[in-house]
Design a protein around this motif. Structure first.
Motif: not given
Length: 478
Positions: A313-329
């Motif tokens: 899931i982390y790998t597929d997330l676009n950092p531009q739109y999902y910065l906060l979720i990426r940080r959590q992960l």
């Protein structure tokens, strides 16, 4: 009631509250002084032979009062009088069942929402009862003709989503119950305390019967036919704290089933955030179950399951739109690798001599943990790649803990190359020093990381001497 609704639609909540509380007082006063069902307003325009029966009048009067309670629950919610709102919501739901005046889908959704209030208070028996009732009533949707006007077509179309929402409330129930049990059983280093476990088991035997009987009376919903179905539903999952692995596993499995159910609707395509939250809850279920597991190897496998579900899931997330979720992960993945590394070290300590496979495994897990902590810290940098001078309050603790853990991880790396070891110690020292310096510069940060700061100060004092000894040893070898 109508004046209350009108003022609440105009966002004059206190005025609405006054009218609705007057309506409530009027009902109570009338029932006390007279008690016979009053005329329905429509009867003033009816011929004598068309007048309503007492039963019908009573039904309409009670329905009007149920509406009063329903609107009051919403008003109290708006005014942040949460406990009162929950109480009124509970009474409304109970009355709707008694007088058969409800839409199954809406009723189930409200009962599931109420369960989350009980969860916040750690009232697990009440929360489970609300959820069991929600599941039972929801199953009537589309089968039982509603006593109100027919449920709208939109409600029928929303059934899969509503079902998934109730499943998510069940997941939270299982997770909260396991996490609260963990808090009770933890010793001061976060491991399971066997003495406390025995003490709680003995205490539970004594208390159980009396306590259950007393509380059960206060919470029951519904008529006898519904009660039986609700009780059958409740029996599928415990509402008492699990005190060992077997009990915890049973709750975990119920939670895991609801994870699958919720994921059927909340799929990655179209519901990214919801889907990720459900996967994070699934990971949290594994995390808390691992706490109850005594076998380190099996515990490691549970954390590996978490990695396997979070990394893709982390790998597929676009950092531009999902910065906060990426940080959590990033933080969760780093913590999970860190935990696995600690477990492997503990397993290694039991061996007479560390074999190369275990060393490789420990180093590899430590490197992965460092990688994700670094990715998290990098995400805090500005576009010019500069780390902030002063950290925002919401990221202060996670950032400092990440720095502290990286320092500790470099100290854990195993190498036979003394030069490499010296480099690792130097890196470790730099991260510990960052923490100490930051807190000297910004003393208001201290309360957020007191424990980590104490240990960092200790290491800043100890490490230079150890490094000196190692350097001396290296020089003598040359």
């Amino acid at each position: 009631n109508n004046l209350g609704i009108l003022w609440s639609q105009r966002d004059r909540i206190e005025t609405a509250q006054t009218y609705l509380e007057s309506a409530e007082a009027l009902y109570n006063q009338y029932m006390k002084e007279d008690g016979n069902p009053p005329l329905d307003p429509s009867e003033h325009f009816m011929a004598e032979e068309e007048k309503l029966t007492d039963q019908e009048r009573s039904k309409r009067f009670e329905k009007a009062y149920t509406h009063t309670l329903y609107y009051l629950a919403q008003v109290y919610q708006h005014l942040d009088m949460i406990e009162k709102a929950a109480q009124y919501c509970h009474t409304t739901l109970k009355r709707q069942l008694e007088y058969c005046g409800y839409y199954p889908v809406e009723w189930a959704r409200n009962a599931a929402t109420l369960s989350q209030y009980y969860l916040s208070k750690e009232c697990f028996m009440e929360a489970r009862h609300c959820l069991a009732a929600a599941s039972v009533i929801f199953s009537q949707a589309g089968q039982v003709p509603s006593a109100e006007d027919d449920e709208t077509e939109a409600d029928q179309q929303d059934l899969p989503e509503r079902k998934a929402e109730i499943a998510r409330c069940w997941i939270k129930y299982c997770l909260n119950l396991l996490q609260s049990a963990r808090k009770l059983l933890e010793d001061n280093i976060g491991e399971l305390d066997p003495d406390r476990q025995l003490e709680l088991k003995a205490q539970r035997k004594k208390e159980e019967d009396e306590k259950e009987k007393g509380r059960k009376k206060a919470v029951l919903f519904g008529t006898s036919d519904i009660c039986d179905s609700v009780l059958a539903m409740e029996e599928k999952v415990s509402s008492v704290y699990p005190l060992d692995f077997q009990e915890a596993r049973e709750i975990f499995l119920v939670g895991q089933n609801y994870v699958q159910e919720a994921k059927e609707f909340f799929q990655v395509d179209g519901y990214v955030t919801d889907h990720i939250e459900i996967v994070q809850d699934h990971s949290a279920l594994f995390k808390v179950l691992a706490f109850f597991e005594e076998d380190y190897e099996r515990r490691c496998k549970m954390h590996k399951r978490r990695i396997d579900m979070l990394e893709p899931i982390y790998t597929d997330l676009n950092p531009q739109y999902y910065l906060l979720i990426r940080r959590q992960l990033q933080c969760e993945l780093a913590d999970t690798y860190y935990e696995m590394m600690d477990l492997k070290v503990a397993i290694g300590n039991r061996l007479e001599k560390l074999d190369s496979h275990t060393v490789k495994k420990i180093n590899s897990l430590a490197q992965f943990a460092i990688k994700y902590y670094e990715l998290f810290l990098d995400s805090l940098r500005n576009p010019d790649k500069v780390f902030p001078e002063k950290l925002e309050e919401d990221v202060l603790r996670p950032a400092m803990v990440a720095k502290f853990h990286i320092a500790r991880l470099y100290g854990k790396l195993i190498t036979s190359d003394s030069k490499k070891q010296l480099e690792n110690m130097q890196t470790s020292l730099e991260y510990y020093t960052f923490l100490v310096d930051y807190c000297e510069k910004y003393p208001d940060a201290v309360p957020a990381i007191e424990t980590e700061l104490e240990l960092s100060k200790e290491m800043v004092n100890l490490l230079p001497a150890s490094m000196e000894r190692l350097r001396a040893k290296l020089t003598s070898l040359v």
